[in-house]
Design a protein around this motif. Structure first.
Motif, mmCIF file in Angstrom:
data_model
loop_
_atom_site.group_PDB
_atom_site.id
_atom_site.type_symbol
_atom_site.label_atom_id
_atom_site.label_comp_id
_atom_site.label_asym_id
_atom_site.label_seq_id
_atom_site.Cartn_x
_atom_site.Cartn_y
_atom_site.Cartn_z
ATOM 1 N N ASN A 154 117.968 21.355 101.689
ATOM 2 C CA ASN A 154 116.772 20.660 101.193
ATOM 3 C C ASN A 154 115.525 21.508 101.357
ATOM 4 N N ASN A 155 115.430 22.192 102.478
ATOM 5 C CA ASN A 155 114.270 23.065 102.728
ATOM 6 C C ASN A 155 114.198 24.204 101.714
ATOM 7 N N ILE A 156 115.350 24.815 101.433
ATOM 8 C CA ILE A 156 115.387 25.923 100.478
ATOM 9 C C ILE A 156 114.955 25.447 99.087
ATOM 10 N N LYS A 157 115.427 24.240 98.694
ATOM 11 C CA LYS A 157 115.043 23.681 97.387
ATOM 12 C C LYS A 157 113.546 23.399 97.322
ATOM 13 N N ASN A 158 113.020 22.787 98.379
ATOM 14 C CA ASN A 158 111.608 22.394 98.396
ATOM 15 C C ASN A 158 110.659 23.573 98.553
ATOM 16 N N ASN A 159 111.124 24.630 99.219
ATOM 17 C CA ASN A 159 110.240 25.763 99.512
ATOM 18 C C ASN A 159 110.012 26.684 98.324
ATOM 19 N N GLN A 160 110.896 26.580 97.302
ATOM 20 C CA GLN A 160 110.808 27.481 96.152
ATOM 21 C C GLN A 160 110.680 28.931 96.638
ATOM 22 N N ARG A 161 111.676 29.321 97.401
ATOM 23 C CA ARG A 161 111.710 30.613 98.070
ATOM 24 C C ARG A 161 111.471 31.785 97.111
ATOM 25 N N THR A 162 110.661 32.715 97.539
ATOM 26 C CA THR A 162 110.423 33.934 96.755
ATOM 27 C C THR A 162 111.596 34.897 96.953
ATOM 28 N N GLU A 163 111.507 36.067 96.376
ATOM 29 C CA GLU A 163 112.592 37.039 96.499
ATOM 30 C C GLU A 163 112.808 37.456 97.944
ATOM 31 N N ILE A 164 114.074 37.610 98.304
ATOM 32 C CA ILE A 164 114.421 38.074 99.647
ATOM 33 C C ILE A 164 114.149 39.574 99.726
ATOM 34 N N PRO A 165 113.463 40.056 100.775
ATOM 35 C CA PRO A 165 113.185 41.502 100.917
ATOM 36 C C PRO A 165 114.472 42.322 100.941
ATOM 37 N N TYR A 166 114.347 43.596 100.569
ATOM 38 C CA TYR A 166 115.529 44.457 100.454
ATOM 39 C C TYR A 166 116.257 44.642 101.790
ATOM 40 N N ASN A 167 115.530 44.464 102.908
ATOM 41 C CA ASN A 167 116.149 44.698 104.221
ATOM 42 C C ASN A 167 117.021 43.534 104.679
ATOM 43 N N LEU A 168 117.023 42.445 103.891
ATOM 44 C CA LEU A 168 117.852 41.283 104.216
ATOM 45 C C LEU A 168 118.806 40.995 103.070
ATOM 46 N N LYS A 169 119.988 40.503 103.401
ATOM 47 C CA LYS A 169 120.959 40.091 102.390
ATOM 48 C C LYS A 169 121.264 38.612 102.629
ATOM 49 N N PHE A 170 121.231 37.813 101.560
ATOM 50 C CA PHE A 170 121.449 36.380 101.740
ATOM 51 C C PHE A 170 122.568 35.884 100.832
ATOM 52 N N ASP A 171 123.489 35.113 101.417
ATOM 53 C CA ASP A 171 124.594 34.500 100.683
ATOM 54 C C ASP A 171 124.315 33.009 100.568
ATOM 55 N N ASP A 172 123.961 32.558 99.357
ATOM 56 C CA ASP A 172 123.600 31.145 99.158
ATOM 57 C C ASP A 172 124.771 30.205 99.440
ATOM 58 N N SER A 173 125.969 30.616 99.096
ATOM 59 C CA SER A 173 127.133 29.736 99.275
ATOM 60 C C SER A 173 127.436 29.485 100.749
ATOM 61 N N LYS A 174 127.205 30.509 101.573
ATOM 62 C CA LYS A 174 127.475 30.371 103.015
ATOM 63 C C LYS A 174 126.228 30.031 103.821
ATOM 64 N N LEU A 175 125.058 30.030 103.162
ATOM 65 C CA LEU A 175 123.772 29.862 103.860
ATOM 66 C C LEU A 175 123.680 30.865 105.011
ATOM 67 N N GLU A 176 123.909 32.119 104.663
ATOM 68 C CA GLU A 176 124.040 33.163 105.681
ATOM 69 C C GLU A 176 123.228 34.398 105.283
ATOM 70 N N GLY A 177 122.416 34.876 106.211
ATOM 71 C CA GLY A 177 121.626 36.080 105.972
ATOM 72 C C GLY A 177 122.025 37.191 106.928
ATOM 73 N N THR A 178 121.958 38.424 106.445
ATOM 74 C CA THR A 178 122.315 39.580 107.269
ATOM 75 C C THR A 178 121.147 40.553 107.303
ATOM 76 N N VAL A 179 120.842 41.068 108.493
ATOM 77 C CA VAL A 179 119.760 42.039 108.656
ATOM 78 C C VAL A 179 120.320 43.431 108.365
ATOM 79 N N LEU A 180 119.909 44.010 107.240
ATOM 80 C CA LEU A 180 120.418 45.327 106.843
ATOM 81 C C LEU A 180 119.584 46.473 107.393
ATOM 82 N N ASP A 181 118.268 46.239 107.504
ATOM 83 C CA ASP A 181 117.363 47.314 107.924
ATOM 84 C C ASP A 181 116.069 46.691 108.442
#
Length: 204
Positions: A154-181
């Motif tokens: 619900n938060n992600i829908k309401n926040n109208q999230r901008t683009e994720i920075p290149y140093n992070l990777k996000f998987d919408d299906s798993k609701l999972e982010g990884t710190v790349l750099d």
């Protein structure tokens, strides 16, 4: 000194846009207090006043106390590299800041609450410390519980999230982010001259 819990729009009117503090915009254009008068508009800030305002931007945007911010400055000085950039990278690697950047919350204060309530995991372990310093390749995800997942979705829908920075990777299906750099200076939304913050603390 405790963390600020007062009116947020008053702070944003004084210091400018602080994306981590609030997304709301005030209808008033003038600075709070007497600063809206024509007499005060022509008044120039001193060099100390300019540095103080830049420091306050950092403090209010990330929701830090004075002692916490000073500790981050000391840690940034200790490390090799550009002190101002290292300071920002340390703040951006906080768990609450990463949750905000990934779109889990509309502000860093809301992200801090999510972490405090145990909705967020790092490498599959529940972490309830907002200041937890994440590392490269850490995986930030939502607790495997329906209430936690529904809240974040619900938060992600309401926040109208901008683009994720290149140093992070996000998987919408798993609701999972990884710190790349570590983040790049251009990816930080806050408009700030971090060198003035370092100068502010130079005598301490």
């Amino acid at each position: 000194m405790s963390r600020y819990r007062g009116p947020k729009l008053k702070i944003s009117r004084r210091l400018g846009v602080l994306p981590g503090l609030t997304t709301k915009k005030s209808k008033k254009l003038n600075r709070p207090g007497k600063e809206g008068t024509s007499e005060d508009k022509n008044k120039k800030l001193t060099e100390y006043g300019i540095r103080l305002e830049e420091k306050q931007k950092l403090k209010f945007n990330y929701g830090l106390t004075e002692s916490q911010l000073f500790r981050y400055v000391k840690e940034a000085r200790r490390r090799r590299g550009v002190t101002g950039l290292i300071l920002l990278q340390l703040l951006e690697m906080r768990l609450d800041t990463l949750c905000f950047t990934l779109g889990f919350a509309s502000s860093i204060a809301q992200a801090r609450q999510l972490v405090n309530h145990g909705h967020i995991t790092v490498n599959k372990k529940v972490i309830n410390i907002p200041s937890f310093q994440c590392r490269l390749n850490d995986t930030i995800s939502v607790k495997d519980k329906s209430t936690s997942k529904n809240l974040i979705i619900n938060n992600i829908k309401n926040n109208q999230r901008t683009e994720i920075p290149y140093n992070l990777k996000f998987d919408d299906s798993k609701l999972e982010g990884t710190v790349l750099d570590y983040c790049d200076r251009n990816d930080i939304q806050l408009q700030l001259n971090e060198l003035l913050v370092i100068e502010y603390y130079s005598r301490r």
